[in-house]
Motif scaffolding. Structure first.
Motif, PDB file in Angstrom:
ATOM      1  N   LEU A   1      -6.115   0.573   4.416  1.00  0.00           N
ATOM      2  CA  LEU A   1      -5.756  -0.381   3.566  1.00  0.00           C
ATOM      3  C   LEU A   1      -5.278  -0.168   2.222  1.00  0.00           C
TER       4      LEU A   1
ATOM      5  N   THR B   1       1.818  -5.971   6.743  1.00  0.00           N
ATOM      6  CA  THR B   1       0.346  -5.846   7.349  1.00  0.00           C
ATOM      7  C   THR B   1       0.597  -6.250   8.986  1.00  0.00           C
TER       8      THR B   1
ATOM      9  N   THR C   1      -2.958  -2.684   6.577  1.00  0.00           N
ATOM     10  CA  THR C   1      -3.286  -3.737   5.585  1.00  0.00           C
ATOM     11  C   THR C   1      -2.895  -3.466   4.388  1.00  0.00           C
TER      12      THR C   1
ATOM     13  N   SER D   1      -2.505  -5.261   0.831  1.00  0.00           N
ATOM     14  CA  SER D   1      -3.089  -6.438  -0.201  1.00  0.00           C
ATOM     15  C   SER D   1      -2.053  -6.567  -1.265  1.00  0.00           C
TER      16      SER D   1
END
Length: 125
Positions: A11, A91, A122, A124
């Protein structure tokens, strides 16, 4: 039996960087092309980047050109994907692949015979 094992996913915030690795075993790694592909939820698998047998030639999808860099270390039987300036649309599950016969760069998934299990990236917002 050829095995490809990806690592390095995770992430990260938009604008960040990650480096994926793909370790190969079971055959002569240095003779064949390697590629990275990705698949986002609900979407088809798409080509990301490819590198020829020697590392002297690379080719990228337009969506990642200038942000991602593919490289390989034949002494370590490993291919890398350095990803920078990551965007939420990056992603996906990222897969590495290699061919049994193709030594040049190729973006065609059907020309790859062996695939890794994938690593999740991923990004964000």
């Amino acid at each position: 039996q050829v095995q490809l094992v990806e690592s390095g996913g995770g992430l990260v915030q938009a604008g960040g960087s990650l480096r994926l690795s793909c370790a190969a075993s079971g055959r002569t790694f240095s003779s064949y092309a390697m590629g990275w592909f990705r698949q986002a939820p609900g979407k088809e698998r798409e080509f990301v980047a490819t590198i020829n047998w020697s590392g002297g030639s690379t080719y990228y999808a337009d969506s990642v050109k200038g942000r991602f860099t593919i490289s390989r270390d034949n002494a370590k039987n490993t291919v890398y994907l350095q990803m920078s300036s990551l965007k939420p649309e990056d992603t996906a599950v990222y897969y590495c692949a290699t061919s049994r016969t193709i030594f040049r760069t190729t973006a065609r998934a059907y020309e790859y015979d062996y695939w890794g299990q994938g690593t999740q990236v991923t990004v964000s917002s």
